[in-house]
Design an enzyme around this catalytic site. Structure first.
Site, PDB file in Angstrom:
ATOM      1  N   HIS A 127       0.974   3.685   8.339  1.00  0.00           N
ATOM      2  CA  HIS A 127       0.189   4.692   9.160  1.00  0.00           C
ATOM      3  C   HIS A 127       1.310   5.284  10.030  1.00  0.00           C
ATOM      4  CE1 HIS A 127      -3.698   2.889   7.481  1.00  0.00           C
ATOM      5  NE2 HIS A 127      -3.068   1.774   7.749  1.00  0.00           N
ATOM      6  N   ASP A 131       2.204  -6.768   2.491  1.00  0.00           N
ATOM      7  CA  ASP A 131       0.996  -5.998   3.127  1.00  0.00           C
ATOM      8  C   ASP A 131       1.535  -4.757   3.758  1.00  0.00           C
ATOM      9  OD1 ASP A 131      -1.531  -4.937   3.485  1.00  0.00           O
ATOM     10  OD2 ASP A 131      -2.019  -6.484   4.874  1.00  0.00           O
ATOM     11  N   HIS A 186       0.954  -1.187   0.070  1.00  0.00           N
ATOM     12  CA  HIS A 186      -0.042  -0.144  -0.172  1.00  0.00           C
ATOM     13  C   HIS A 186       0.935   1.248  -0.125  1.00  0.00           C
ATOM     14  CE1 HIS A 186      -3.561  -2.115   1.197  1.00  0.00           C
ATOM     15  NE2 HIS A 186      -2.610  -3.116   1.684  1.00  0.00           N
ATOM     16  N   HIS A 202      -3.034 -12.665   2.608  1.00  0.00           N
ATOM     17  CA  HIS A 202      -2.450 -12.780   4.290  1.00  0.00           C
ATOM     18  C   HIS A 202      -3.498 -13.534   4.860  1.00  0.00           C
ATOM     19  CE1 HIS A 202      -5.943  -9.890   3.767  1.00  0.00           C
ATOM     20  NE2 HIS A 202      -5.086  -8.785   3.553  1.00  0.00           N
ATOM     21  N   LYS A 259      -8.562  -6.435  -6.600  1.00  0.00           N
ATOM     22  CA  LYS A 259      -8.334  -6.831  -5.140  1.00  0.00           C
ATOM     23  C   LYS A 259      -9.732  -6.546  -4.548  1.00  0.00           C
ATOM     24  CE  LYS A 259      -6.863  -7.091  -0.919  1.00  0.00           C
ATOM     25  NZ  LYS A 259      -5.900  -6.273  -0.236  1.00  0.00           N
TER      26      LYS A 259
HETATM   27  C1  NCD Z   1      -4.623  -2.249   5.064  1.00  0.00           C
HETATM   28  C2  NCD Z   1      -4.152  -0.527   4.940  1.00  0.00           C
HETATM   29  O1  NCD Z   1      -3.684   0.020   5.998  1.00  0.00           O
HETATM   30  O2  NCD Z   1      -4.464  -0.310   3.615  1.00  0.00           O
HETATM   31  N1  NCD Z   1      -4.468  -2.302   6.492  1.00  0.00           N
HETATM   32  C3  NCD Z   1      -4.207  -3.746   6.634  1.00  0.00           C
HETATM   33  O3  NCD Z   1      -4.406  -3.863   7.971  1.00  0.00           O
HETATM   34  N2  NCD Z   1      -4.052  -4.799   6.096  1.00  0.00           N
HETATM   35  C4  NCD Z   1      -6.004  -2.094   4.657  1.00  0.00           C
HETATM   36  C5  NCD Z   1      -6.159  -3.571   4.215  1.00  0.00           C
HETATM   37  O4  NCD Z   1      -5.909  -3.675   2.758  1.00  0.00           O
HETATM   38  O5  NCD Z   1      -6.883  -4.434   4.794  1.00  0.00           O
HETATM   39 ZN    ZN Z   2      -3.364  -4.982   2.437  1.00  0.00          ZN
END
Ligand code: NCD
Ligand code: ZN
Length: 404
Positions: free
Chosen positions: A296, A292, A52, A219, A133
Site C-alpha cells: 500500500h 503475504d 498481492h 499467516h 483463497k
Molecule cells: C491484504 C492486502 O493488502 O491485500 N492485507 C493484509 O493485511 N494481509 C489483504 C488480506 O489478504 O488480508
Molecule cells: Zn494476504
C-alpha cells in the site's frame, strides 16, 4: 550467452547457456560472464506462496514488472497471487482475464486463485478452480464467506486446494464496537484479537476433518494456533501451515516506530508468539514461509487508523531474514529449503529442478554475508519497507530465471 557460477559451495561450477543449465560440477571457464561463488550456494529459485501483486486494478500499488523485480531481488522465482483485486476474482471469466494480463507482464512463474463472498459461492463451485483463497473474516472490503452452510458447500462440492484467511468475523465486529472511539494503531491487535484467529482455526480444522479435505492456513500468527495445528496433524488432519516474515519479526511493540505501516491482518502479536513461530519452523509444524507481500502507498499508510489499509510488503527480504534466523541458530538451512522450496513446490505445483537440460531457475546466495537493508533495496513500487535499517546475515547474490 554463457554464464558460469564459479566454484559454488554445494554444486561446484554451474554453466548456464542461453538460459539452460548445460553443466553441473565439472570445471568451466570459457564464458561471457563468470560469477565468483566461492562463498555462495545455489538452490532452485524460491517460491512465495502468498503475494498481492495488485493486478488488475490497483497497479498504482504494484504491477507484475515491479512485483517480479522485487521477487527476483529476494531470490523468488515463483509466486501464488491472491484474488482480492479491485474487482475480486469471483468468476471463471475474471480469472481468465487476469491470467491473460499477468502472463504478459510476469517475469516469474505464477499461479492464481479465486475467491468468493457469501453472494458468489455458486460461481466458485461452478468454476471449481485449482486454488481457492477464502476469507473467514473480511480483510479487504466485504470479501468473506461468513455463513457456515456456504463454507460447508465449498468443502463438499469443490476439489482444489483451499487456502484460508482464518479470522472470525463475528468476534472482530464485536471488538470494533469496543474500540470505535479510539484511533491508536495499537488497537488493531486488540480488535483482531488472538481469540478471533484461534476460533477461526478451530472451525477450519473441524471442516477439514469432517470433509476429509486439505486446508492451507495462511499467516498463522499465535502460539495457540500452532499448538492446535500440531495436534491436528498428529490426528491425521490434512493441514498446511504458513507463517510470514513479519509475524516472525515484529510484534505489538512495533507500532511505536511504524504506526499503521505495520497494520496487517492478522495483526502483530507478542514477542512470545514471534519465538513460537520460529520454533514451529524448527520443529516442522510450519510447512511454508510466505510473505503475504501486500503493498500500500505511503499516503494510504499515513491515514488515520480506521482508514489506513492493512498489509505489509517485503518479498525482497524474506530469504535474508530467514538466513539471519539460521545465523542466530533458531532454524537450519534445511528448514528454509523445506519451507521455501520443497513444500510449496508440492502444494502449489511448481517444478523445481537443478539438472542439465533444465531451464535455469536458480537463486545464488551467500549464507553468511552481513549487510544492512537500504531504501534502494526496496524494489516494490511503493518504495517503503519496515525492514530498512535491518541487519541481515545472508544475502542473495543473483537470481537466474529462464523465461520460456
Ligand atoms: C491484504 C492486502 O493488502 O491485500 N492485507 C493484509 O493485511 N494481509 C489483504 C488480506 O489478504 O488480508
Ligand atoms: Zn494476504
Amino acid at each position: 550467452m554463457r554464464l558460469v557460477l564459479k566454484n559454488t559451495k554445494n554444486l561446484g561450477d554451474i554453466e548456464v547457456t542461453d538460459g539452460i543449465i548445460t553443466s553441473i560440477g565439472a570445471e568451466r571457464s570459457d564464458c561471457d560472464e563468470e560469477i565468483d561463488c566461492s562463498n555462495a550456494m545455489v538452490w532452485p529459485g524460491l517460491i512465495d506462496g502468498h503475494v498481492h501483486f495488485r493486478t488488475p486494478g490497483q497497479e498504482y500499488k504494484e504491477d507484475w514488472r515491479t512485483g517480479s523485480a522485487a521477487a527476483l531481488a529476494g531470490g523468488v522465482t515463483s509466486v501464488q497471487d491472491m484474488p482480492n483485486n479491485a474487482v475480486p476474482i469471483t468468476t471463471k471469466e475474471l480469472l481468465e482475464e487476469k491470467q491473460a494480463i499477468v502472463q504478459k507482464n510476469a517475469v516469474v512463474d505464477f499461479k492464481l486463485s479465486m475467491t468468493a463472498s457469501d453472494q458468489s459461492v455458486d460461481e466458485l463451485i461452478e468454476a471449481d478452480p485449482d486454488f481457492m483463497k477464502l476469507y473467514l473474516g473480511a480483510s479487504t472490503g466485504d470479501i468473506a464467506v461468513t455463513k457456515p452452510e456456504l463454507l460447508e458447500r465449498i468443502f463438499q462440492e469443490t476439489h482444489g486446494q483451499i487456502m484460508l484467511h482464518a479470522e472470525d468475523e463475528g468476534i472482530i465486529r464485536q471488538n470494533e464496537e469496543t474500540y470505535k472511539g479510539e484511533s491508536e494503531p495499537e488497537i488493531h491487535s486488540a480488535i483482531r484479537g488472538r481469540e478471533a484467529a484461534i476460533a477461526a482455526i478451530n472451525d477450519a480444522l473441524e471442516l477439514a476433518k469432517k470433509y476429509n479435505r486439505s486446508i492451507y492456513l495462511c499467516h498463522v500468527s499465535t502460539k495457540e494456533e500452532l499448538d492446535l495445528v500440531r495436534a491436528a496433524k498428529k490426528d491425521g488432519v490434512q493441514v498446511y501451515l504458513e507463517v510470514t516474515p513479519h509475524h516472525l519479526t515484529f510484534n505489538e511493540g512495533s507500532y511505536k516506530n511504524f504506526k499503521n505501516f505495520v497494520k496487517v491482518n492478522p495483526p502483530l502479536r507478542t514477542k512470545e508468539d514471534n519465538d513460537a513461530l520460529w520454533q514451529g519452523i524448527a520443529d516442522g509444524t510450519v510447512d511454508v514461509v510466505a510473505t503475504d507481500h501486500a503493498p500500500h502507498t505511503r499516503d494510504e499508510k499515513q491515514e488515520e487508523y480506521w482508514n489506513a489499509p492493512s498489509g505489509i510488503p517485503g518479498i525482497e527480504f524474506m530469504f535474508p531474514l530467514l538466513l539471519t534466523g539460521v545465523y542466530e541458530q533458531k532454524i537450519t538451512l534445511d528448514d528454509i529449503y523445506r519451507c521455501l522450496v520443497e513444500n510449496p513446490a508440492k502444494i502449489f505445483g511448481f517444478t523445481k529442478n537443478i539438472k542439465v537440460g533444465a531451464p535455469a531457475d536458480l537463486v545464488v546466495f551467500e549464507p553468511d554475508t552481513a549487510w544492512v537493508v537500504q531504501s534502494t533495496d526496496v524494489k516494490s513500487k511503493i518504495g517503503w519497507s519496515p525492514y530498512i535499517g535491518y541487519q541481515m546475515q545472508g544475502k542473495v547474490l543473483r537470481t537466474i530465471k529462464h523465461l520460456s
